[in-house]
Structures are given as C-alpha cells and as structure tokens.
Design an enzyme around this catalytic site. Structure first.
Site, PDB file in Angstrom:
ATOM      1  N   CYS A   1     -44.079 -61.920 -33.248  1.00  0.00           N
ATOM      2  CA  CYS A   1     -43.128 -62.591 -34.138  1.00  0.00           C
ATOM      3  C   CYS A   1     -43.357 -62.163 -35.590  1.00  0.00           C
ATOM      4  O   CYS A   1     -43.058 -61.032 -35.951  1.00  0.00           O
ATOM      5  CB  CYS A   1     -43.191 -64.108 -33.971  1.00  0.00           C
ATOM      6  SG  CYS A   1     -41.713 -64.948 -34.600  1.00  0.00           S
TER       7      CYS A   1
ATOM      8  N   GLU B   1     -47.097 -66.112 -25.352  1.00  0.00           N
ATOM      9  CA  GLU B   1     -48.094 -67.145 -25.083  1.00  0.00           C
ATOM     10  C   GLU B   1     -47.491 -68.459 -24.615  1.00  0.00           C
ATOM     11  O   GLU B   1     -48.183 -69.326 -24.064  1.00  0.00           O
ATOM     12  CB  GLU B   1     -48.958 -67.388 -26.334  1.00  0.00           C
ATOM     13  CG  GLU B   1     -48.258 -68.058 -27.507  1.00  0.00           C
ATOM     14  CD  GLU B   1     -47.520 -67.100 -28.429  1.00  0.00           C
ATOM     15  OE1 GLU B   1     -47.233 -67.481 -29.571  1.00  0.00           O
ATOM     16  OE2 GLU B   1     -47.214 -65.959 -27.999  1.00  0.00           O
TER      17      GLU B   1
ATOM     18  N   HIS C   1     -42.468 -64.803 -28.108  1.00  0.00           N
ATOM     19  CA  HIS C   1     -43.796 -65.409 -27.962  1.00  0.00           C
ATOM     20  C   HIS C   1     -44.241 -65.371 -26.505  1.00  0.00           C
ATOM     21  O   HIS C   1     -43.851 -66.227 -25.713  1.00  0.00           O
ATOM     22  CB  HIS C   1     -43.765 -66.861 -28.458  1.00  0.00           C
ATOM     23  CG  HIS C   1     -43.643 -66.987 -29.942  1.00  0.00           C
ATOM     24  ND1 HIS C   1     -44.737 -67.001 -30.773  1.00  0.00           N
ATOM     25  CD2 HIS C   1     -42.549 -67.084 -30.738  1.00  0.00           C
ATOM     26  CE1 HIS C   1     -44.335 -67.117 -32.033  1.00  0.00           C
ATOM     27  NE2 HIS C   1     -43.012 -67.160 -32.042  1.00  0.00           N
TER      28      HIS C   1
END
Length: 509
Positions: A79, A169, A167
């Site tokens: 990001c 994660e 993202h």
C-alpha cells in the site's frame, strides 16, 4: 543467529497483522518505526514496508532511508510502501477518482512472477487507499491489475523489489498468506524454523548466558503471560527464580489457593502473600475508576517491594511483557492515548535497582500460548481467559467493600463454572460478571425485594484490541441467570451486555 524479516512501520493499523501472518509461516520478523530501524546485518533476509494513514503526496509524509535496503535485500512495499517506491523513484502517485476500499479482484496476474506464484486470476484482495500509482518508473513492470487499478502490483527489473497496492495480511485477501509465503520463503529464502520449540531452546540458552548465577524475582498474576515467563526462567535458572503471587483480595473465588497450589505442582519456587485486607482498606470509600487503579498499583508495589527485600542478592526483575507492548512503546506516533492505566510490575520504582528480564518480549499472545503448551503447562493456564490486573475492583462499579467482593465472587463463580460445564468457555475470549451500582425491585416468594443487579459480560476476540459480544445461547443465559438469583443472596436481577469494542470497552471501568 536467528534469521528474520524486518517490517518498517509507517503507522498502518495493519502492521501488527503483517507480523502475525509471517510468524504463522514459522518465519521470525520484527517491527520497527520506519525512521528507527537497525542497520540490516546478515540475519536480515528481507524487508517489508507497511501501509500508512499518510499520502505520499503529503508534505509531512514519512520518507525512509532505504539506501541500505533497496537493491541489496528483497523488498516488498505494501500500500503506502508500494506508492513510496513508485513516487520517489521516478513514478507518479495521484489522488484517484476511483478509490478502492474493501474487496476487489485481480483481473490480471503475471503467474510467472515469483511473488505471484499460485495466485489465481480473479483472486479477491483487500484494498484500502485513496491514492493510486498513476505512472510507474521506466524499469518497473506491472504484475497484477484490478478492473479499477492498473498498477495493483509491480516488480522492479534486476531487483528483488516488489510493490502491491492491496493488503495481503488481511483475511479478506483470500490468497494473501500465499503471497507473503512467496516473498519470505521463496524470494527471501527463509527456512521456516521459527517454532515454539526453537524459541524455548534459544531463549533458555540466552537467559542462562544473561543471568548466570544471579537471582531473579518475578510477580505472578495467575495469567498466561506471567506463568509462561516464569516457566521459561525456571527452565533456565531453576531455584534461582523466586516468584511472588500477591492476593489483593480482588481475585476470583478460591483463586489464590487454587492457583498457588498449581504453581507449586509445577515446581516453581513461589511465595504467596495474603494482602487482601490492606488493599481493601486503602480502597475504602473510593469510587472513581482511575483512582482505584492507581491505589491498587501503588499498593501492589509496596507489597511486592516488601516481599522482594526478603530475597537476598536479587539482581533481576522478571516480567511477562509481550510483543504488542514493545511495539506500542516504539510506535511511529508514540504510545497511544491512555484510555486506562495498566496495572503491572512495570511501575516498580527505580530505587529497587533491579535489571529487567523479559523472556516473552518477542511473542504475540497466541505464540505465548503455544510456547506454554511446549513447556507442558496445563490447560488451566494456557487457555485461561484474560483477567484484569486490578481484578474485581473494576467490575464493582462504585465503592468497594468486602461484602460486594464476596457477592461478585459468588456470581462470577457460577457464570465461569457454567461456561465450562456447557463447553462454552473456549468459545469465549473473556468473560466475567459486573456488579452494578443499581438496585431493582423483585419478588421472591411472597416478598417484595430491592436488591442488586449484575451484568454478564462475554466477548470474542483475538487480541483484545477489538471485540464482539458473544452470542451465547438464550437457554444457557436463562440457566445462568436463574442459578445466580437462586443461589446468591442479594442479587435479584441479571442482564446481558451486548456491546462490542469499539465503541464500548471489554471491562466496564
């Protein structure tokens, strides 16, 4: 030397989540502020740049020094990290007319790129950005796109440097763990040897070398963090560890004797201190929550100091500090605003002149539990719900008296024991009963009553930072309510708290 991944934090709400996902791959990693990270040595196998609340176009946007990293080590920008690598190396980032927040799908995937191995076209990812990379530098190649974001991911030619605007994660990125594995295992070459067993072996050796024949004192609370810290120290230095378990008069019913007995069974050298009357006398007449916490904290220090002085030649203070506490103290923006004071031995005065030893400071909570299991701790400790340091003091709203504590202990004991009985204890992350400063009208037999109200609180969470109220079965709640009212004289009404965090907190004070 333990190999590791460095994560440079730009203030993203997801930075800890990146670390947790990498740890789940049995790869060790550490988080540092983008402007306070150590010079990478041979143990560092790769670097990840986190997201950020800033725009790279902001005047005060974080600008890391990557001279020791970019082009020299594998590097992944996520990001903000990806936008930084584009914007400050010849590309252009602009405010997007098509902002992407939430789920998106990768329309184009370069399956031949090492970062995107086994990532499917159409794979769902999670976006959270208002800016977008409008133009890439000349030596950057697009490796993934969505319908709205052409430069969703890129690779820098002749470097192991990658950028992604989504993202991986976050759970909503369905193949995010695979992408992170591709980076840390395939590209960085990490061996995936970070396991609870390897942590125990490494930590015990380090503790033995650090402490030698010195004596250590450690304050036990009955919780998983202090217990696992104690077991690691015990494994390393044996009887040179003295544990102090203080009964502040605000523990659960029979908790002091039960837990003390368990500690002795574990072979720990533990001293039990019954200081309940002292704590309750100092709390008399106090209703304000923060004042209660400060009184309990200062009284604990007095009791702990008094007991510690009886341990001859103690040079170290053991603490159950865990990694989120360490990260918070090093965060980009400094420690978060204080919502409430935390009660722990970190407040011990400097005059005690003890050096700190924190064997769990590298671990997340779930890792602490896995290490505890590796050490052979019984489920009573490993799967125990978190319990606040100030104990029942912050579950009694208003002034604290011995009678109120006893009343709450009885109600709490019924609730917790029934969670076990109905196999619901492990479904809940934390549970307890709150004694409200409210009385209500009731009818028992033919008599009108005017007695106390208690609230049941049960939440589900992973780390306590956010929590949702537990959707416990109605028939179970009815049985708990009935048993409390029938068995605890002084309570005639039971309610259930259905507030989530945020906006509420888990505890009421």
């Amino acid at each position: 030397m333990q190999e590791k991944i460095l994560i440079l934090d730009f203030g993203s709400q997801y930075t800890q989540l990146i670390a947790r996902r990498i740890r789940e791959l049995n790869v060790y990693c550490e988080i540092y502020p983008y402007n306070k990270y150590p010079t990478p040595d041979e143990s560092v196998k790769g670097v990840i740049l986190s997201g950020s609340p800033f725009s790279v176009r902001d005047e005060k946007a974080p600008k890391p020094d990557l001279s020791q990293i970019k082009g020299k080590l594998p590097l992944l920008g996520i990001c903000y990290g990806s936008q930084y690598l584009a914007h400050y190396f010849g590309g252009e980032v602009k405010a997007s007319n098509k902002r992407e927040y939430g789920r998106a799908n990768l329309q184009y995937v370069d399956s031949g790129c090492a970062l995107l191995k086994d990532i499917d076209a159409g794979s769902q990812v999670w976006m959270s950005h208002g800016d977008t990379i409008d133009n890439l530098p000349t030596n950057y190649t697009v490796i993934a796109s969505t319908s709205d974001v052409e430069n969703a991911a890129y690779h820098i030619e002749n470097e192991s440097t990658y950028g992604i605007q989504f993202h991986p994660e976050v759970y909503h990125s369905i193949q995010g763990t695979q992408l992170l594995k591709n980076f840390v295992v395939d590209i960085c070459g990490c061996k995936q040897d970070w396991t609870p067993a390897s942590f125990v072996e490494m930590t015990v050796k380090e503790l033995q070398a650090k402490i030698g024949d010195d004596r250590v004192i450690l304050g036990l609370s009955g919780g998983v963090d202090s217990t696992v810290a104690a077991m690691l120290l015990h494994k390393a230095i044996g009887k040179n560890l003295t544990c102090i378990f203080v009964d502040n008069g605000l523990l659960r019913k029979d908790e002091f004797n039960d837990v003390l007995e368990k500690y002795v069974e574990l072979g720990l050298n533990v001293v039990g201190v019954d200081a309940g009357n002292l704590f309750l006398s100092r709390l008399a007449g106090v209703s304000e929550p923060e004042k209660k916490r400060k009184i309990i904290g200062s009284t604990f220090i007095d009791v702990f100091d008094d007991e510690s002085s009886k341990v001859q030649d103690a040079k170290w203070l053991g603490q159950g500090t865990i990694y989120p506490d360490v990260i918070e103290s090093l965060s980009v923006n400094g420690p978060s605003q204080t919502i409430k004071s935390h009660h722990n031995v970190g407040g011990l005065p400097a005059y005690m002149k003890l050096k700190l030893v924190e064997p769990l400071r590298l671990l997340f909570k779930d890792e602490v539990r896995r290490v505890g299991k590796t050490l052979g701790l019984p489920d009573k400790f490993i799967n125990r719900h978190p319990f606040p340091g100030p104990g029942l003091a912050i579950r009694i709203l208003g002034e604290i008296t011995k009678e109120k504590v006893q009343l709450l202990q009885e109600a709490d004991s019924i609730f917790i024991s029934m969670l076990h009985e109905y196999d619901l204890y492990k479904k809940v992350w934390q549970a307890g009963v709150i004694l409200l400063p409210v009385q209500s009208v009731g009818v028992m037999g033919d008599e009108r009553t005017y007695e106390n109200v208690v609230a049941l609180r049960a939440v589900e969470s992973t780390d306590g930072m956010t929590a949702d109220w537990s959707h416990l079965p109605y028939d179970f709640l009815a049985k708990v309510s009935n048993k409390i009212i029938n068995n605890v004289r002084g309570i005639n009404r039971v309610v259930y708290d259905i507030s989530s965090k945020p906006p509420a907190t888990i505890e009421w004070e």
